[in-house]
Structure formats: structure tokens, C-alpha cells
Enzyme design. Structure first.
Site, mmCIF file in Angstrom:
data_model
loop_
_atom_site.group_PDB
_atom_site.id
_atom_site.type_symbol
_atom_site.label_atom_id
_atom_site.label_comp_id
_atom_site.label_asym_id
_atom_site.label_seq_id
_atom_site.Cartn_x
_atom_site.Cartn_y
_atom_site.Cartn_z
ATOM 1 N N SER A 114 0.869 -1.169 0.000
ATOM 2 C CA SER A 114 0.000 0.000 0.000
ATOM 3 C C SER A 114 0.917 1.233 0.000
ATOM 4 O O SER A 114 1.797 1.324 -0.831
ATOM 5 C CB SER A 114 -0.924 -0.033 1.229
ATOM 6 O OG SER A 114 -1.736 1.122 1.269
ATOM 7 N N TYR A 118 -4.943 8.137 -5.947
ATOM 8 C CA TYR A 118 -3.947 7.205 -5.421
ATOM 9 C C TYR A 118 -4.324 6.680 -4.040
ATOM 10 O O TYR A 118 -4.323 5.473 -3.806
ATOM 11 C CB TYR A 118 -2.599 7.916 -5.379
ATOM 12 C CG TYR A 118 -1.440 7.081 -4.921
ATOM 13 C CD1 TYR A 118 -0.772 7.365 -3.730
ATOM 14 C CD2 TYR A 118 -0.992 6.005 -5.683
ATOM 15 C CE1 TYR A 118 0.305 6.609 -3.319
ATOM 16 C CE2 TYR A 118 0.092 5.242 -5.272
ATOM 17 C CZ TYR A 118 0.735 5.553 -4.086
ATOM 18 O OH TYR A 118 1.803 4.802 -3.669
ATOM 19 N N LYS A 129 -5.117 2.786 -2.689
ATOM 20 C CA LYS A 129 -4.284 2.139 -1.664
ATOM 21 C C LYS A 129 -5.104 1.803 -0.415
ATOM 22 O O LYS A 129 -4.863 0.799 0.249
ATOM 23 C CB LYS A 129 -3.101 3.045 -1.317
ATOM 24 C CG LYS A 129 -2.072 3.163 -2.449
ATOM 25 C CD LYS A 129 -1.452 1.829 -2.818
ATOM 26 C CE LYS A 129 -0.316 1.961 -3.801
ATOM 27 N NZ LYS A 129 0.320 0.690 -4.143
#
Ligand SMILES: NC(=O)C1=CN([C@@H]2O[C@H](COP(=O)(O)OP(=O)(O)OC[C@H]3O[C@@H](n4cnc5c(N)ncnc54)[C@H](OP(=O)(O)O)[C@@H]3O)[C@@H](O)[C@H]2O)C=CC1
Ligand SMILES: CCCCCCCCCCCCCCCC(=O)[C@@H](N)CO
Length: 346
Positions: A182, A196, A200
Site C-alpha cells: 500500500s 492514489y 491504496k
């Protein structure tokens, strides 16, 4: 001051309780922590293994005696990485480095075929490291919708595809480690990372749910949250990242891929669920441990004792991030005005 029996009695009881608690922690720990997986002779498959953190993980794995498969798209970089990784093998007769070119984000059957090929050549995968990923930082309104899909496809679905390709064999063999890479941006939603961070954070939910399913099969997941790490991918991102994203990310420091890789394999081999890097990483992991599974009593004890304090520290960090964003907005306004004044003068 006279020390009265009643006080010494209370102190003795408190001491006895504390010592009993600590003994219980250490006695119960083996019941919670899985037996460490030795990489020597194991098959480690690394997606994204031709660059950055993934390549560093592959190097560290062969240093520990593993047979390694690296997966990525660009064949040139794969072959280059394979040569580099082979330099670190401990036993050139027994160890192997295999590279397979496939896009993990698009088509599950292509990934399944690649993993099958790897298992035919190097044996069943003992540890899967989902490292392939990409990052795009920009203000929400400047991120095209397709970029949101692309981030999800590579960072989230790419890990689903590779994990799906190995999980049945791991459950059948009752042996397996699955690493999901992650990011600290997967523990805190940051300015510039609307696409993003979401991709994650998604890995976190997947990891917790899958760990609940496969624990009875002696398969353990590790989700790792690296800070900024000096890789080719990071260098590329730096060229277009908003100033706010850079300033906030820099608070957790910049790490080298080989250090990050060592930490990842250390935690994955002992089945630690939350894997972090650095002091900020420790603070973040404790402050955001939520309903993650416990893999060590000492970790659990620390979380219980520090949760309140770390939330206070987190609030100070969040306050400083808000001030950074406000300052950058004022600077941007000023630059815009100066630019307009210059243009109106010309
Ligand atoms: N560097 C950092 O600061 C941090 C990175 N991370 C995460 O770590 C992981 C690795 O990052 P980093 O080492 O910096 O990245 P790099 O860009 O250096 O390496 C990315 C690797 O993934 C491969 N890859 C990318 N897309 C695909 C795809 N669709 N299919 C198969 N392989 C793919 C690339 O090869 P190819 O392009 O040839 O396919 C390359 O091998 C990422 O998930 C990233 O989000 C997390 C926190 C910090
Ligand atoms: C108790 C509270 C402690 C809080 C500490 C907060 C520190 C936040 C730092 C966030 C760093 C994010 C780096 C992401 C790098 C990345 O993922 C790469 N792809 C580069 O973009």
C-alpha cells in the site's frame, strides 16, 4: 515519610498484576504469531519486480536463498533486472530468477497463466509480493476520470489478479504469505492523492477480509505502508506532484528501496499484518490500526496503551498539513496576481 503497610500492599498487588500481564502477553504470543517462513529454498513471486521497491525485494529474497519470479510489462527492464538480481544469489546451482512480461492490471487469465508458468518452473509460490503499482498526484479537478480507473486497475485490481492466481494452492498446501504494498497514503488521505489514496485504501479492506478467510489455512497477509522511497517511479512522480503533496509527504522522510524491502520481508516472513517503515510509519500504523488482526501480543499491548496519545499527535500533524495547504494557496494566489500584473504591463 513512614511507608505504611497498606501502601506497600497496594504497590505489591499492582506490581504482581503488571508482571502477570507481561508473562501472559509473552505466553500467549506464540498462539497468535505464526511460525516464521524461511525464504531459503522458497519461491517468491514479485509483481513490479523490475524496478524500485519490487526489484529491491527480489534482491533481498535471493540474498536469503529464495527462488524468485519477477513480473512486469517492459521486457527490456525485466531482463536487465533479472541480471542484477542474479548477482546476489547465494547458490547459483539451486537458485533461479525467472522473469515474465505481463500486464497485471487488465486481464486475470493472463496473470493466472503467468503464475502457472512460474509455478511449473520454480514450484508453488510460497510468498507473493504485490508491488506493481503507479501513483498520480494532482488536484482532484485536474485528474481525468480515466486516471481514477487506471489507478484502481493497477494498484487494486492488479493485486487482486495476482492474489487470486496463487491463493488456492497456498490454501491447499497450508503454506503462504501474501504482501500487499500500500503506502502511507493508504493510511492517511493526502492532498493530491484523491485517486492514489483511494486505490491504496482499497487494499486495506481487501487484506483484512482475506486474512479472516485464510488464517485457518496458515496463510498470512502483510499490508505494508511505505513512505516516500527513492525509486524511478518516485522520481517520475516528483516532476509533476503538487507542492502541497511534496511538502506533506516529506514530513515522513525519504527512504532507500533496499531498506524498505528488508522491512517488508522481515514482517512478511513472521506474518505481521501491519508493516510500517520509520517512526512516522509506526505512529501512523498504531493510530490507524482500526480492526486489523493482531499478530503479536506486544503489538496489541502497545496499541492499547498508545491509541489515545497517538490520536492527539495525529491531530497536531493534521493541523500542520492544513497550514501547509493554506500557505501554498496564498503563495499561488500571489504568483497568479504577479503574473497578471506582468501580463497587463506588457
Ligand atoms: N516509491 C515510493 O515512494 C512509494 C511507492 N509505493 C508503492 O510501491 C510500489 C512500487 O513503487 P516503485 O518501486 O516506486 O515504482 P517503480 O515505478 O519504480 O516500479 C513499478 C514496477 O511495477 C511495474 N508495473 C507497473 N505497472 C504494471 C502493470 N500494469 N503490470 C505489471 N507491472 C507493472 C513496473 O514495470 P513496467 O512499467 O515495466 O510494467 C515496475 O517494475 C507501488 O505500488 C507504489 O504505489 C508506496 C509508497 C511509496
Ligand atoms: C500519529 C500520526 C502520525 C502521522 C504521520 C503522518 C505522515 C504523513 C506522511 C505521508 C507520506 C505519504 C507518502 C506516500 C508516498 C507514495 O506513496 C509514493 N507513491 C510517492 O508518491
Amino acid at each position: 515519610m513512614q511507608f505504611f503497610p497498606i501502601e506497600s500492599g497496594a504497590v505489591m498487588i499492582a506490581l504482581a498484576v503488571f508482571v502477570g500481564f507481561v508473562i501472559m502477553i509473552f505466553m500467549l504470543s506464540p498462539l497468535i504469531s505464526p511460525r516464521p517462513m524461511k525464504l531459503n529454498g522458497s519461491h517468491v513471486l514479485v509483481t513490479g519486480g523490475s524496478s524500485g521497491i519490487g526489484k529491491a525485494v527480489a534482491v533481498e529474497a535471493v540474498k536469503q536463498g529464495a527462488l524468485v519470479t519477477i513480473i512486469a510489462r517492459n521486457e527490456q527492464r525485466l531482463l536487465q533486472a533479472k541480471k542484477e538480481i542474479e548477482q546476489h544469489m547465494r547458490d547459483k546451482d539451486r537458485q533461479k530468477v525467472l522473469c515474465i512480461s505481463v500486464d497485471i492490471s487488465k486481464d486475470f487469465s493472463a496473470v493466472e497463466k503467468a503464475v502457472q508458468q512460474a509455478q511449473e518452473k520454480l514450484g508453488p509460490v510460497d510468498m507473493l509480493v504485490n508491488c506493481a503499482g503507479t501513483s498520480f498526484a494532482s488536484r482532484f479537478e485536474d485528474i481525468p476520470v480515466d486516471e481514477f480507473k487506471q489507478q484502481m486497475e493497477v494498484n487494486y485490481y492488479g493485486s487482486i489478479h495476482a492474489t487470486k492466481a496463487v491463493i488456492s494452492t497456498m490454501k491447499y498446501r497450508r503454506r503462504g504469505r501474501i504482501v500487499l504494498v500500500s503506502s502511507q497514503a493508504g493510511q492517511i488521505g493526502l492532498y493530491g492523492f484523491t485517486a492514489y489514496s483511494a486505490s491504496k485504501f482499497a487494499l486495506r479492506g481487501f487484506a483484512e477480509a482475506l486474512q479472516m478467510e485464510v488464517k485457518p489455512y496458515n496463510v498470512y497477509l502483510t499490508i505494508t505502508f511505505p513512505p516516500d522511497t527513492d525509486t524511478p517511479g518516485f522520481q517520475t512522480e516528483q516532476t509533476f506532484k503538487p507542492k502541497e503533496t511534496k511538502l506533506i509527504s516529506e514530513t515522513a522522510g525519504l527512504y532507500q528501496p533496499d531498506y524498505v524491502a528488508k522491512r517488508i520481508l522481515q514482517d512478511a516472513s513472521v506474518g505481521t499484518f501491519l508493516s510500517y517503515i520509520g517512526l512516522d510509519g509506526y505512529l501512523l500504523a498504531s493510530a490507524t490500526c482500526g480492526m486489523s488482526p493482531l499478530t503479536s501480543m506486544t503489538e496489541g499491548m502497545q496499541q492499547v496503551l498508545t491509541m489515545g496519545l497517538f490520536r492527539v499527535i495525529a491531530l497536531f500533524y493534521l493541523g500542520s498539513f492544513d497550514r501547509m495547504v493554506a500557505r501554498c494557496a496564498v503563495e499561488r494566489e500571489k504568483e497568479m496576481k504577479e503574473k497578471q500584473d506582468r501580463e497587463s504591463r506588457d
